[in-house]
Design an enzyme around this catalytic site. Structure first.
Site, PDB file in Angstrom:
ATOM      1  N   SER A 224       8.329   3.646   4.780  1.00 46.09           N
ATOM      2  CA  SER A 224       9.542   3.954   4.040  1.00 46.09           C
ATOM      3  C   SER A 224       9.264   3.814   2.553  1.00 46.09           C
ATOM      4  O   SER A 224       8.210   4.210   2.074  1.00 46.09           O
ATOM      5  CB  SER A 224      10.695   3.055   4.484  1.00 46.09           C
TER       6      SER A 224
ATOM      7  N   HIS B 259       4.816  -7.435   0.229  1.00 43.32           N
ATOM      8  CA  HIS B 259       4.430  -8.738  -0.307  1.00 43.32           C
ATOM      9  C   HIS B 259       5.081  -8.967  -1.670  1.00 43.32           C
ATOM     10  O   HIS B 259       5.635  -8.047  -2.271  1.00 43.32           O
ATOM     11  CB  HIS B 259       2.907  -8.827  -0.409  1.00 43.32           C
TER      12      HIS B 259
ATOM     13  N   ASP C 166       0.870  -1.177   0.000  1.00 48.89           N
ATOM     14  CA  ASP C 166       0.000   0.000   0.000  1.00 48.89           C
ATOM     15  C   ASP C 166       0.908   1.229   0.000  1.00 48.89           C
ATOM     16  O   ASP C 166       1.948   1.233   0.667  1.00 48.89           O
ATOM     17  CB  ASP C 166      -0.849   0.057   1.276  1.00 48.89           C
TER      18      ASP C 166
END
EC number: 4.1.1.65
Length: 286
Positions: free
Chosen positions: A251, A145, A88
């Site tokens: 980050s 992921h 995200d």
């Protein structure tokens, strides 16, 4: 101008000491104080707790537990695409990799070799390939992921600076992503023949640590020297959409893909929000 001055002020800040302090504070179990601070953070950054596996803010023993919170099953369905968004966040930049050059922001580029910790042979495998730089803000889900299935071949912890990695800093600090501390994870596409790809987790100011699912916490420690781990064939295999690592707080991730015809999602544009599992790119026929 105010943004530029704020970025330049980072050169004078004791970034490593601040980050060490933040990491210790975030792992502390402070009971009601931790809960109160989490509530304040959620309100300030408009964090969507409804999609968290544990939406109860009092259910997190530390800030670290909250930062790395899991999502409810099904919260991020996976698109039918060769490559899906691994996080995200928001798109910083994406496009072609030149000969040992990756675009950072207007007026700035950096070396692929430097990003990968000085491994020129590995960097050459990505010449004329593709990259995507994805920024995770404090409000975002902080786990990373797999964009596609892969088999891990190498992990490298590269010591470096701890500048902020927000868009304003990327526009001012030369070679930002190849200067900051980072964890480089190199995979071979599985099943092939997709070739190598790399997920580079970029550290930043106040990001206390980075971790991977096969190693656990990578940093700290911060010994100040490059550390490398090599993995035997078949030792670590991950499927598309499977968690591979996580940040504490937020980050940037830089994804490197090899040479070959690739079509990024036509809706992609710099600064556009993205979500884990959305279609990122399709491999094209030669």
């Amino acid at each position: 101008m105010p943004d530029r001055l704020a970025v330049l002020a980072q050169y004078a800040l004791p970034k490593r000491a601040l980050t060490t302090w933040a990491g210790k504070w975030a792992s502390a179990r402070l009971g009601g104080l931790t809960t109160a601070l989490i509530r304040r953070f959620v309100a300030r950054y408009d964090v969507n707790m409804a999609e968290a596996a544990n939406p109860d803010m009092a259910g997190y023993a530390s800030f670290n537990d909250f930062f790395t919170r899991a999502l409810q099953p099904g919260a991020r369905p996976l698109a039918r695409a060769d490559l899906i968004c691994p996080v995200d966040g928001a798109i910083s930049q994406f496009g072609r990799i030149g000969k040992d050059r990756i675009f950072q922001a207007k007026g700035h580029a950096y070396s692929t070799t430097a990003l990968l910790g000085g491994d020129a042979a590995m960097a050459a495998r990505f010449d004329d390939g593709h990259f995507a730089t994805l920024y995770l803000s404090p409000r975002d889900y902080h786990r990373v992921h797999m964009p596609c299935a892969g088999e891990l071949t190498r992990m490298v912890h590269v010591p470096g600076e701890l500048f902020s990695v927000n868009p304003a800093t990327a526009c001012v600090v030369p070679g930002l992503f190849a200067r900051n501390e980072r964890v480089v994870c190199v995979f071979e596409s599985a099943p092939g023949p997709g070739g190598p790809f790399a997920l580079v987790l970029i550290g930043a100011a106040i990001v206390g640590s980075m971790a991977t699912v096969w190693h656990g916490q990578v940093n700290p420690p911060r010994p100040g020297t490059l550390r490398q781990w090599d993995y035997a064939k078949g030792q670590v295999r991950l499927q598309q959409g499977q968690e591979m690592g996580r940040f504490l707080l937020g980050s940037t991730v830089v994804l490197l893909l090899p040479r070959g015809p690739l079509q990024f999602n036509p809706q992609w544009a710099p600064a556009r929000p993205i979500m884990l599992g959305q279609a990122m790119a399709q491999r094209c026929a030669d």
